[in-house]
Design a protein around this motif. Structure first.
Motif, short mmCIF file in Angstrom:
data_model
loop_
_atom_site.label_atom_id
_atom_site.label_comp_id
_atom_site.label_asym_id
_atom_site.label_seq_id
_atom_site.Cartn_x
_atom_site.Cartn_y
_atom_site.Cartn_z
N VAL A 1 0.85 -1.17 0.00
CA VAL A 1 0.00 0.00 0.00
C VAL A 1 0.89 1.23 0.00
CG1 VAL A 1 -1.92 -1.10 1.20
CG2 VAL A 1 -0.17 0.08 2.51
N SER A 2 0.36 2.31 -0.51
CA SER A 2 1.04 3.59 -0.46
C SER A 2 0.28 4.49 0.50
CB SER A 2 1.10 4.22 -1.86
OG SER A 2 1.68 5.52 -1.78
N LEU A 3 0.98 4.99 1.50
CA LEU A 3 0.35 5.86 2.49
C LEU A 3 0.79 7.31 2.30
CD1 LEU A 3 0.69 3.58 5.65
CD2 LEU A 3 -1.28 3.83 4.15
N GLN A 4 1.14 7.67 1.07
CA GLN A 4 1.48 9.05 0.79
C GLN A 4 0.23 9.93 0.89
OE1 GLN A 4 4.42 9.76 -2.45
NE2 GLN A 4 4.13 7.62 -2.94
N ASN A 5 0.42 11.14 1.36
CA ASN A 5 -0.69 12.11 1.51
C ASN A 5 -1.81 11.53 2.38
OD1 ASN A 5 0.64 13.89 -0.34
ND2 ASN A 5 -0.20 12.66 -2.02
N ILE A 6 -1.39 10.79 3.43
CA ILE A 6 -2.38 10.07 4.23
C ILE A 6 -3.33 11.03 4.95
CG2 ILE A 6 -0.80 9.90 6.20
CD1 ILE A 6 -2.00 7.13 6.73
N LYS A 7 -2.81 12.17 5.40
CA LYS A 7 -3.67 13.12 6.09
C LYS A 7 -4.65 13.78 5.12
CE LYS A 7 -0.22 14.16 9.64
NZ LYS A 7 0.64 15.22 10.25
N ALA A 8 -4.15 14.16 3.94
CA ALA A 8 -5.02 14.80 2.96
C ALA A 8 -6.14 13.87 2.49
CB ALA A 8 -4.19 15.28 1.77
N LEU A 9 -5.83 12.58 2.45
CA LEU A 9 -6.84 11.61 2.02
C LEU A 9 -7.83 11.28 3.13
CD1 LEU A 9 -4.52 9.18 0.03
CD2 LEU A 9 -6.18 10.79 -0.93
N PHE B 1 -7.53 -2.93 -8.47
CA PHE B 1 -7.22 -2.43 -7.14
C PHE B 1 -5.92 -1.64 -7.18
CE2 PHE B 1 -9.97 -6.04 -5.96
CZ PHE B 1 -10.87 -5.36 -5.16
N THR B 2 -5.94 -0.45 -6.59
CA THR B 2 -4.75 0.38 -6.52
C THR B 2 -4.03 0.13 -5.20
OG1 THR B 2 -5.80 2.26 -5.41
CG2 THR B 2 -6.05 2.11 -7.80
N PHE B 3 -2.91 0.83 -5.02
CA PHE B 3 -2.15 0.71 -3.78
C PHE B 3 -2.59 1.75 -2.74
CE2 PHE B 3 1.65 -1.02 -6.35
CZ PHE B 3 1.04 -2.26 -6.40
N GLN B 4 -3.66 2.47 -3.03
CA GLN B 4 -4.10 3.53 -2.13
C GLN B 4 -5.31 3.06 -1.34
OE1 GLN B 4 -5.86 7.51 -3.47
NE2 GLN B 4 -3.69 8.00 -3.17
N PRO B 5 -5.23 3.02 -0.01
CA PRO B 5 -6.35 2.51 0.79
C PRO B 5 -7.31 3.62 1.20
CG PRO B 5 -4.46 2.82 2.20
CD PRO B 5 -4.04 3.26 0.82
N LYS B 6 -8.44 3.19 1.75
CA LYS B 6 -9.40 4.13 2.32
C LYS B 6 -10.20 3.41 3.41
CE LYS B 6 -12.74 3.26 -1.41
NZ LYS B 6 -13.59 3.88 -2.43
N ASN B 7 -10.74 4.18 4.36
CA ASN B 7 -11.50 3.62 5.49
C ASN B 7 -12.98 3.53 5.14
OD1 ASN B 7 -9.20 5.49 6.88
ND2 ASN B 7 -9.55 3.65 8.08
N ASN B 8 -13.37 2.63 4.29
CA ASN B 8 -14.79 2.58 3.95
C ASN B 8 -15.39 1.18 4.06
OD1 ASN B 8 -13.66 1.37 1.71
ND2 ASN B 8 -15.10 2.31 0.27
N ALA B 9 -14.78 0.31 4.89
CA ALA B 9 -15.33 -1.03 5.08
C ALA B 9 -15.68 -1.22 6.55
CB ALA B 9 -14.35 -2.10 4.63
N THR B 10 -16.70 -1.99 6.80
CA THR B 10 -17.09 -2.39 8.15
C THR B 10 -17.18 -3.90 8.19
OG1 THR B 10 -19.45 -2.21 7.60
CG2 THR B 10 -18.38 -0.25 8.52
N GLY B 11 -17.43 -4.44 9.37
CA GLY B 11 -17.55 -5.89 9.47
C GLY B 11 -17.83 -6.33 10.89
N PHE B 12 -17.87 -7.64 11.07
CA PHE B 12 -18.04 -8.19 12.40
C PHE B 12 -17.46 -9.60 12.44
CE2 PHE B 12 -21.85 -9.68 10.23
CZ PHE B 12 -21.93 -11.01 10.63
#
Length: 835
Positions: free
Chosen positions: A535-543, A610-621
C-alpha cells in the motif's frame, strides 16, 4: 514531536480494611512476595515462621499477614512450587511491633532422574480476570506432533486461532488479520515475527518461557491493535551452572542453545541461541537454479541484579533470510522444451532488535519496569523476467525498511490488599522507507503511474498512556476498569479507549468472566510489513485516512469437572469499522471477442483494478462460540491433552460490493491434542485437526487480453526471432498471406487470460473449499547416557496422507479451477541433546 496534554482517569474505591485489637505482648508481621525476575506479586506462597505454627498464604496481590507473634528471634521462610525456597534470618520481633518485609523468590525447575517436571506458575488475579487469556507451554510447542517445533504453529491448536494453509504460520485470531495482532517479545513490539515467507515464526521454543494469547478484550496496558495480543517472554539463562548446552537437529534445521551463570557473580545469567536451516544447502547441490529459502538467526539475553531490589535484562536478536532463484534455458530437458526466457527472483530480509529492560521494587507497594528498545526490519524483493518470444520484459523492485525506537515506563502500585493499580506511558519514533518500482514494455499491462513507481519515507511519532485498577470488590468478584489514550502524528489522531474486565467466582469450581472495550489501530508501514501486499500511504492526512476501530464483547465460563478435567465455554462478538481496503481504479484492456482461423475480433473494454491507495470505507463483524475440554496429567495418570471446537462467522461490508465473507472465515474447526507417556523413556504425541472450507473466489468466466503495442485499438502480432529486443514481422506459416495469431514457440494463441468472477467478494458464501482433516503423530524416545539427556523422535505429518485442498488456481489450459493441495505424508527424524 508535538507536546500533548492528556489526563489519566484513575478509578478509585473506598478501601475497607479489617482491623483487630492485639495484646501489647504480641507483634504483627506483614509483607509482600514478588517474583525476582518479573517483579510481579505472587499468589499462593506459603510464608512460615520456622519452628512455629505461625504462618500465612499470600493473596492475589502477593500480600500476607501473620498475627499474634510472641517477641523473640525468628527465621521467615517462603515456599512455593516452581520457586526456590527463600529465607530471611535473624528477624528480631519486639512486643507490640508491626513489622513489614519484602521477599523476592527465584523461579526454578524441578529436575528428577529421567523426567523433567514443569512447575506451573500460580496465576495472579490480574491474569485470572482476563477473559480471552490462553497460556501455552513452550514444552508443548516443542513436543507437538506436526508442529515443526514452532510456537505459532502450536498456537493453532487453540480454539479461535487458525492459519489459512499448511504452508503459513500467520495467525488469524477470532476474525482478525495477522497484522491486527500485537506481538510482544520481552515487552518489545515485533512487527514481522515470521520467517521463510511466513512458513515459521521467529520464536525459539528452546528459549521461550511463557506464551500468553489474549484473543480479544485485552486490558488497557496493551494498545494500538484491533484483534489480539501475543505476549511472549524469553527465559533468562540457567544460573545453576557455569555452562549448559542444548542441541536439536532434524532433516531441515539445527538449533543450538548455550547458557550459564555470569562469571564472577551468583545473581546473573546469560543465554545465546542460534537457528539455521540447511535443507537449502542440500537442494542447491541438485540444481543450479539458485539458493532455496533459508534463514539464520542469533539471539541472546543477559540478566543480572543491579542491587537487591532491581534487575537488568539486555537482549538482542539478529536474523537474516535469503532467497535467490534464477531459471534459464539451462533448465530445459531437450531442444523442444528449450526457451530463451529467463526469470530471476531475489528476496532478502534482515531484522535486528535490541532492548534494555530494568525492573525495580521501590517498596512493598510500588514497583516499576523501564524499557528502551530499538527495532529494525527490512524486506527487499527483486523480480525480473525476459520473454523474447513475446517481445517484452518485466521487472519489479520492492523495498520496505522500518525502524522504531521506543521508551516505555510502567508502574504497579498496590495501595491495599483489594486494589492493584497499573499505569504507564510510552513514546516511539518510527521511520519507514517504502519504495516500489514496476516496469514492463508489454502493452497488455496498462497501469497508472502511481502503480509503476512509489517512494515514500515518512518519520512519525506514537505515544500513549494508560491506567487500570484491579479491584477485589468481594471475595467472589473482581473488577478491572481501565482507560487508554493513544496518539499518532502520522495521521494526527487521538484515540481514547475505555475497557472493563470482570471476574466472578460463584464457587471454588466455577469462574465466569466478561470483557468489553474500545480498540483502535493506526495505519502504518510497520504493521503491514510481511503481509504480502503493498500500500502507499502518501498524503495520508489529505486523504483523510485514519485508525481502524473495533468494539469487543466477550464472555466465558470455566468449570472444574474434577482434579484433572476442566471445561471452558467462550463466546465473543467484535464489531469492526473504518477498516482499510484498497481503492479501485479504471483501466482499459484490448479483449478478444471472437477468434477465427485467420482472424481475431477485438474490442477495448474498461474494467476495475485495485490500486495501492487505501481508504477507510469497510465495516464488518466477527462472532463465535468455542468449547475446550482439557485434561491435565495428575496422580498416576500419564495422559493429558485437550479437545476443542470453534464456530466462527467473519463478514465484511463495502459500499460498492455489499456484504461479503472474508477469506479466512472458517465456520467449523475441531482440534484434539494428546500427550501420552509410555513408561519412563517413551512418549507418544498426536494432533488431529479438521475444519470446514474457507471461502474462495470462483472463476465464472475468462477474457483474453492481447497486445496493442502502438495503442491503435487493434491487435499487433510480432515476435523477436533474433533475440535482439527488436520487434520483427509476424509469421505466415500456412502461406495464406495473413499473419498467424499464435505464439511462434507454443502454437497457442498469443493471449493473457484473465480470470473473472461475478461474485469476486463471495457475498453469498457458496464458494467454499472442501473440509480438511489431518492427523500428525510423534514418537519420542528419551534416554540418558554420556551424562546428557537425549530425545530421539519420529514425526509424521499427515499420517493418512489426505489431500487437503488449501486453495484453487485457474488453469487456462484446462479452463478450470485446479486445486492446490497441502502438505502430504512427510516423516521427519530428529534428535535433541541437553548437557
Amino acid at each position: 514531536m508535538k507536546c500533548h496534554r492528556f489526563v489519566l482517569f484513575i478509578t478509585a474505591a473506598i478501601n475497607v480494611v479489617a482491623t483487630a485489637v492485639f495484646s501489647q505482648t504480641t507483634a504483627r508481621l506483614e509483607g509482600i512476595v514478588y517474583d525476582r525476575q518479573s517483579r510481579q506479586p505472587l499468589l499462593g506462597v506459603n510464608v512460615l515462621l520456622v519452628d512455629t505454627q505461625l504462618g500465612a498464604v499470600t493473596d492475589s496481590t502477593g500480600h500476607f499477614k501473620i498475627f499474634g507473634i510472641p517477641p523473640g528471634p525468628y527465621r521467615l521462610r517462603a515456599t512455593m512450587l516452581g520457586y526456590e525456597p527463600t529465607e530471611i534470618g535473624a528477624l528480631k520481633i519486639s512486643a507490640g511491633e508491626r513489622r513489614r518485609v519484602e521477599i523476592l523468590m527465584k523461579p526454578t525447575l524441578i529436575e528428577m532422574s529421567e523426567v523433567t517436571v514443569e512447575a506451573k506458575r500460580q496465576k495472579s488475579r490480574q491474569e485470572m480476570v482476563s477473559t480471552a487469556l490462553r497460556e501455552f507451554s513452550p514444552r508443548r510447542a516443542k513436543n507437538l506432533a506436526g508442529g515443526g517445533e514452532d510456537v505459532f504453529r502450536a498456537l493453532q491448536t487453540i480454539p479461535g486461532v487458525l492459519a489459512r494453509s499448511d504452508f503459513n504460520a500467520r495467525l488469524y485470531i477470532r476474525g482478525g488479520r495477522p497484522d491486527q495482532n500485537l506481538v510482544l517479545m520481552d515487552g518489545v513490539s515485533v512487527y514481522d515475527p515470521y520467517r521463510l515467507f511466513g512458513l515459521v515464526s521467529m520464536f525459539n521454543p528452546e528459549t521461550v518461557t511463557e506464551v500468553k494469547v489474549l484473543a480479544g478484550g485485552f486490558p488497557a496496558n496493551y494498545g494500538d491493535r484491533l484483534s489480539a495480543v501475543l505476549d511472549i517472554e524469553n527465559r533468562p539463562g540457567n544460573a545453576t551452572a557455569p555452562f549448559r548446552a542444548n542441541i536439536n537437529t532434524s532433516l531441515t534445521n539445527a538449533n543450538v542453545v548455550i547458557e550459564g551463570r555470569l562469571p564472577g557473580r551468583d545473581d546473573g545469567s546469560w543465554i545465546f541461541s542460534s537457528r539455521r536451516t540447511y535443507y537449502d544447502l542440500i537442494l542447491s547441490n541438485l540444481t543450479d537454479a539458485g539458493s532455496f529459502p533459508n534463514f539464520f538467526d542469533l539471539q541472546g539475553k543477559i540478566n543480572f541484579a543491579t542491587d537487591p531490589a532491581g534487575t537488568l535484562d539486555l537482549a538482542f536478536i539478529n536474523s537474516r533470510e535469503r532467497t535467490d532463484i534464477l531459471t534459464t534455458d539451462k533448465d530445459a530437458k531437450d531442444e523442444k522444451t528449450s526457451r530463451p526466457d529467463s526469470i530471476a527472483a531475489l528476496d532478502r530480509q534482515d531484522q535486528t532488535i535490541f532492548s534494555l529492560r530494568h525492573r525495580r521494587l521501590f517498596s512493598a507497594r510500588l514497583s516499576s519496569t523501564t524499557l528502551l528498545s530499538h527495532y529494525r526490519n527490512r524486506n527487499a524483493s527483486d523480480f525480473g523476467a525476459r520473454f523474447p518470444l513475446r517481445g517484452f520484459i518485466f521487472s519489479a523492485h520492492a523495498d520496505l525498511q522500518t525502524t522504531e525506537t521506543a521508551f516505555r515506563q510502567d508502574f504497579a502500585y498496590t495501595p491495599s490488599a483489594r486494589h492493584a493499580i497499573d499505569f504507564g506511558a510510552f513514546v516511539a519514533r518510527q521511520k519507514a522507507q517504502n519504495s516500489w518500482q514496476f516496469f514492463t514494455d508489454n502493452p497488455a499491462f496498462i497501469l497508472a503511474d502511481a502503480l509503476r513507481f512509489t517512494d515514500h519515507s515518512p518519520t512519525s511519532f506514537k505515544s500513549g498512556a494508560y491506567v487500570q485498577d484491579l479491584w477485589q470488590a468481594s471475595p467472589q468478584l473482581a473488577l478491572q476498569p481501565g482507560l487508554r489514550w493513544d496518539y499518532s502524528s502520522f495521521v494526527d489522531q487521538h484515540l481514547f479507549s475505555p475497557r472493563l474486565n470482570v471476574l466472578w467466582e460463584p464457587n471454588v469450581l466455577t469462574r465466569v468472566r466478561f470483557a468489553t472495550g474500545f480498540y483502535g489501530q493506526f495505519p502504518s508501514y510497520e504493521t503491514l510489513q510481511g503481509e504480502g501486499f503493498r500500500v502507499s500511504l502518501q498524503n495520508i492526512k489529505a486523504l483523510g485516512i485514519h485508525a481502524e476501530r473495533a468494539t469487543h464483547f466477550l464472555a466465558s465460563v470455566e468449570r472444574k469437572l474434577s482434579v484433572d478435567w476442566t471445561l471452558r465455554v467462550d463466546g465473543y462478538y467484535k464489531s469492526l469499522r473504518d477498516l482499510l481496503v484498497p481503492q479501485q481504479g479504471d483501466t482499459t484492456w484490448l479483449v478478444v471477442t471472437s477468434r477465427g482461423q485467420n482472424s481475431v475480433r477485438t474490442e477495448l473494454q474498461t474494467t476495475k483494478y485495485f490500486t495501492f491507495q487505501p481508504k477507510n470505507n469497510a465495516t464488518g463483524f466477527a462472532r463465535g462460540l468455542e468449547l475446550l475440554l482439557e485434561k491435565r496429567a495428575g496422580g498416576q495418570s500419564k495422559l493429558n491433552g485437550w479437545v476443542g471446537y470453534a464456530y466462527a462467522l467473519v463478514r465484511g461490508t463495502e459500499p460498492d460490493n455489499g456484504r461479503f465473507f472474508l477469506r479466512y472465515d472458517q465456520r467449523h474447526t475441531i482440534t484434539a491434542v494428546t500427550e501420552w507417556r509410555l513408561g519412563s523413556k517413551w512418549q507418544l504425541d498426536a494432533r488431529f485437526q479438521a475444519g470446514s472450507g474457507f471461502p474462495y473466489y470462483k472463476t465464472v468466466y475468462t477474457i483474453e487480453v492481447v497486445e496493442d503495442a502502438n495503442r491503435n485499438g487493434r491487435l499487433d502480432v510480432y515476435e523477436d526471432r533474433n533475440l535482439n529486443g527488436q520487434l520483427d514481422p509476424g509469421e505466415d506459416r500456412n502461406g495464406n498471406g495473413k499473419l498467424d495469431f499464435v505464439d511462434p514457440q507454443t502454437g497457442m494463441p498469443d493471449e493473457r487470460t484473465i480470470e473473472m468472477s461475478n461474485d469476486n467478494r463471495n457475498r453469498v458464501g457458496d464458494n467454499r473449499l472442501p473440509w480438511t482433516s489431518r492427523l500428525d503423530l510423534r514418537l519420542s524416545y528419551l534416554p540418558r547416557f554420556w551424562g546428557a539427556d537425549w530425545i530421539f523422535y519420529l514425526d509424521v505429518i499427515n499420517a493418512y496422507n489426505r489431500k487437503n485442498v488449501q486453495d484453487v488456481n485457474y488453469d487456462p489450459k484446462t479452463r478450470k479451477d485446479e486445486p492446490i493441495y497441502g502438505i502430504p505424508l512427510v516423516p521427519t527424524l530428529g534428535v535433541s541433546v541437553r548437557f
